[in-house]
Every structure is written in C-alpha cells, then in structure tokens.
Motif scaffolding. Structure first.
Motif, PDB file in Angstrom:
ATOM      1  N   VAL A 113       0.636  -1.169  -0.122  1.00 50.47           N
ATOM      2  CA  VAL A 113       0.028  -0.110   0.198  1.00 50.47           C
ATOM      3  C   VAL A 113       1.056   1.551  -0.072  1.00 50.47           C
ATOM      4  N   LYS A 114       1.655   1.287   0.497  1.00 49.77           N
ATOM      5  CA  LYS A 114       2.677   2.469   1.040  1.00 49.77           C
ATOM      6  C   LYS A 114       3.369   2.556  -0.271  1.00 49.77           C
ATOM      7  N   ALA A 115       3.460   1.457  -1.332  1.00 49.45           N
ATOM      8  CA  ALA A 115       4.386   1.629  -2.200  1.00 49.45           C
ATOM      9  C   ALA A 115       4.229   1.464  -3.438  1.00 49.45           C
ATOM     10  N   PHE A 116       1.998   1.590  -3.573  1.00 46.47           N
ATOM     11  CA  PHE A 116       1.665   2.275  -4.765  1.00 46.47           C
ATOM     12  C   PHE A 116       0.930   3.312  -3.682  1.00 46.47           C
ATOM     13  N   GLY A 117       1.463   3.648  -3.218  1.00 47.45           N
ATOM     14  CA  GLY A 117       0.584   4.971  -2.590  1.00 47.45           C
ATOM     15  C   GLY A 117       1.160   6.524  -3.182  1.00 47.45           C
ATOM     16  N   ALA A 118       0.190   7.720  -2.828  1.00 49.53           N
ATOM     17  CA  ALA A 118       0.823   8.837  -3.775  1.00 49.53           C
ATOM     18  C   ALA A 118       2.205   9.529  -3.387  1.00 49.53           C
ATOM     19  N   ARG A 119       2.517   9.959  -4.219  1.00 44.37           N
ATOM     20  CA  ARG A 119       4.326  10.485  -3.576  1.00 44.37           C
ATOM     21  C   ARG A 119       4.373  11.716  -4.631  1.00 44.37           C
ATOM     22  N   ASP A 120       3.647  12.134  -5.812  1.00 42.05           N
ATOM     23  CA  ASP A 120       3.226  13.161  -6.288  1.00 42.05           C
ATOM     24  C   ASP A 120       1.748  13.883  -6.117  1.00 42.05           C
ATOM     25  N   GLY A 121       0.957  13.801  -5.242  1.00 46.47           N
ATOM     26  CA  GLY A 121       0.099  13.323  -5.616  1.00 46.47           C
ATOM     27  C   GLY A 121      -1.609  12.474  -5.939  1.00 46.47           C
ATOM     28  N   ASP A 122      -1.172  11.793  -6.707  1.00 45.83           N
ATOM     29  CA  ASP A 122      -1.976  10.763  -6.900  1.00 45.83           C
ATOM     30  C   ASP A 122      -2.126   9.637  -6.758  1.00 45.83           C
ATOM     31  N   GLY A 123      -0.924   8.685  -6.866  1.00 47.57           N
ATOM     32  CA  GLY A 123      -0.563   7.371  -6.042  1.00 47.57           C
ATOM     33  C   GLY A 123      -1.368   6.603  -7.444  1.00 47.57           C
ATOM     34  N   TRP A 124      -1.135   5.624  -7.324  1.00 43.59           N
ATOM     35  CA  TRP A 124      -1.788   4.439  -8.418  1.00 43.59           C
ATOM     36  C   TRP A 124      -2.925   4.041  -7.429  1.00 43.59           C
ATOM     37  N   LEU A 125      -4.230   3.866  -8.273  1.00 42.54           N
ATOM     38  CA  LEU A 125      -5.596   3.254  -7.561  1.00 42.54           C
ATOM     39  C   LEU A 125      -5.247   1.749  -7.081  1.00 42.54           C
ATOM     40  N   ALA A 126      -4.348   1.066  -7.176  1.00 37.08           N
ATOM     41  CA  ALA A 126      -3.937  -0.209  -6.628  1.00 37.08           C
ATOM     42  C   ALA A 126      -3.682  -0.219  -5.460  1.00 37.08           C
TER      43      ALA A 126
ATOM     44  N   ALA B 195      -7.015  -0.248  -3.710  1.00 39.77           N
ATOM     45  CA  ALA B 195      -7.277  -0.866  -3.755  1.00 39.77           C
ATOM     46  C   ALA B 195      -7.009  -2.038  -2.562  1.00 39.77           C
ATOM     47  N   LEU B 196      -5.445  -1.994  -2.429  1.00 34.29           N
ATOM     48  CA  LEU B 196      -5.427  -3.274  -1.585  1.00 34.29           C
ATOM     49  C   LEU B 196      -5.413  -2.480   0.142  1.00 34.29           C
ATOM     50  N   ARG B 197      -5.982  -1.848  -0.343  1.00 36.66           N
ATOM     51  CA  ARG B 197      -5.872  -1.144   1.280  1.00 36.66           C
ATOM     52  C   ARG B 197      -7.392  -1.766   1.838  1.00 36.66           C
ATOM     53  N   THR B 198      -8.404  -1.899   0.814  1.00 37.71           N
ATOM     54  CA  THR B 198      -9.911  -1.738   0.758  1.00 37.71           C
ATOM     55  C   THR B 198      -9.322  -3.617   0.924  1.00 37.71           C
ATOM     56  N   ALA B 199      -8.666  -4.585   0.430  1.00 34.38           N
ATOM     57  CA  ALA B 199      -8.672  -5.833   0.243  1.00 34.38           C
ATOM     58  C   ALA B 199      -7.216  -5.701   2.018  1.00 34.38           C
ATOM     59  N   HIS B 200      -7.167  -5.444   2.412  1.00 36.74           N
ATOM     60  CA  HIS B 200      -6.307  -5.300   3.532  1.00 36.74           C
ATOM     61  C   HIS B 200      -7.346  -5.494   5.302  1.00 36.74           C
ATOM     62  N   GLU B 201      -8.121  -4.444   4.512  1.00 32.60           N
ATOM     63  CA  GLU B 201      -9.245  -4.223   5.615  1.00 32.60           C
ATOM     64  C   GLU B 201      -9.767  -5.192   5.792  1.00 32.60           C
ATOM     65  N   THR B 202     -10.224  -6.271   4.568  1.00 33.53           N
ATOM     66  CA  THR B 202     -11.200  -7.284   5.023  1.00 33.53           C
ATOM     67  C   THR B 202     -10.480  -8.657   4.835  1.00 33.53           C
ATOM     68  N   TRP B 203      -9.504  -8.406   4.817  1.00 36.33           N
ATOM     69  CA  TRP B 203      -8.233  -9.884   5.159  1.00 36.33           C
ATOM     70  C   TRP B 203      -8.066  -9.538   7.047  1.00 36.33           C
ATOM     71  N   ALA B 204      -7.796  -8.150   7.269  1.00 38.33           N
ATOM     72  CA  ALA B 204      -8.210  -7.994   8.787  1.00 38.33           C
ATOM     73  C   ALA B 204      -9.526  -8.563   9.845  1.00 38.33           C
ATOM     74  N   ARG B 205     -10.178  -8.072   9.048  1.00 37.25           N
ATOM     75  CA  ARG B 205     -11.921  -8.394   9.450  1.00 37.25           C
ATOM     76  C   ARG B 205     -11.886 -10.193   9.444  1.00 37.25           C
ATOM     77  N   GLN B 206     -12.067 -10.772   7.909  1.00 41.98           N
ATOM     78  CA  GLN B 206     -11.508 -12.105   8.188  1.00 41.98           C
ATOM     79  C   GLN B 206     -11.074 -13.044   9.184  1.00 41.98           C
TER      80      GLN B 206
END
Length: 120
Positions: A51-64, A67-78
């Motif tokens: 998530v950090k690697a794909f995060g915003a560096r110049d203000g935008d960041g990757w859509l991934a 998506a990874l953050r959402t998947a991570h939250e779901t994983w943690a809940r599961q």
C-alpha cells in the motif's frame, strides 16, 4: 445407509471422547490459533508495504493502493473473525464434556424418580 439406524447421516463409529476433545482444544490453543495469528500478521506487514509503495508520492498515487487498502481491511476483519471462531470452538470443546455429563446426571436423576421398581 452407512450410519446408525434412525439417525440420518450419523456415522456408526461416532464417539464423544473427552480426551480427544481436550486434545483438540489444546491443538487449537497451542498451534492453530497462534499460527493463524502469525500468518495474519505476516500478510499484514507485506500488504502495508505494498500500500505504501503504491501510495501517492506526487499527489495521485496508483489506484492499486486504495484497492489493496480495502482488501487489507477485509483480510484483517476475516482473520479476526476466524480467530474468534477458533476461540469459540476451543471453549465449546472444553465445555461439551461438562454439559453432556450434567445432562446425563439430570436425566438419570429424573428417570430414577419414575422407576417402577421402587414400588416393590
């Protein structure tokens, strides 16, 4: 039918052995729960890094990243739900012998009061 007559789907070798239940509860406590927690933490660290690697560096960041953050939250809940379920199963395994023994004693006591042999 491969089971006990009158009981659909029951196995004729189905046994309720307190020692086996204690061993299963111990395996849950000593191995399955800790190993599940460790596996959840391992995936947690790697996902946070991604998530950090794909995060915003110049203000935008990757859509991934989102998506990874959402998947991570779901994983943690599961993982949390699974750990809760394992804990509940462990408690149930340990309590079953007590529950069944109490039921047997209660039924035996009730039947004893109604015995026709007491009249003789």
């Amino acid at each position: 039918m491969d089971g006990v007559p009158g009981v659909y789907g029951a196995k004729k070798d189905l046994v309720s052995v307190p020692a086996v239940k204690r061993a299963a509860a111990k395996a849950l406590e000593d191995h399955i729960e800790p190993d599940t927690r460790t596996a959840g933490a391992w995936a947690d660290d790697d996902t946070c890094a991604a998530v950090k690697a794909f995060g915003a560096r110049d203000g935008d960041g990757w859509l991934a990243s989102g998506a990874l953050r959402t998947a991570h939250e779901t994983w943690a809940r599961q993982v949390g739900d699974l750990l809760d379920r394992l804990g509940a199963e462990k408690i149930a395994l340990r309590a079953t012998n007590t529950v069944l023994t109490s039921a047997d004693i209660g039924t035996g006591g009730a039947l004893r009061k109604l015995s026709a042999l007491d009249r003789y």
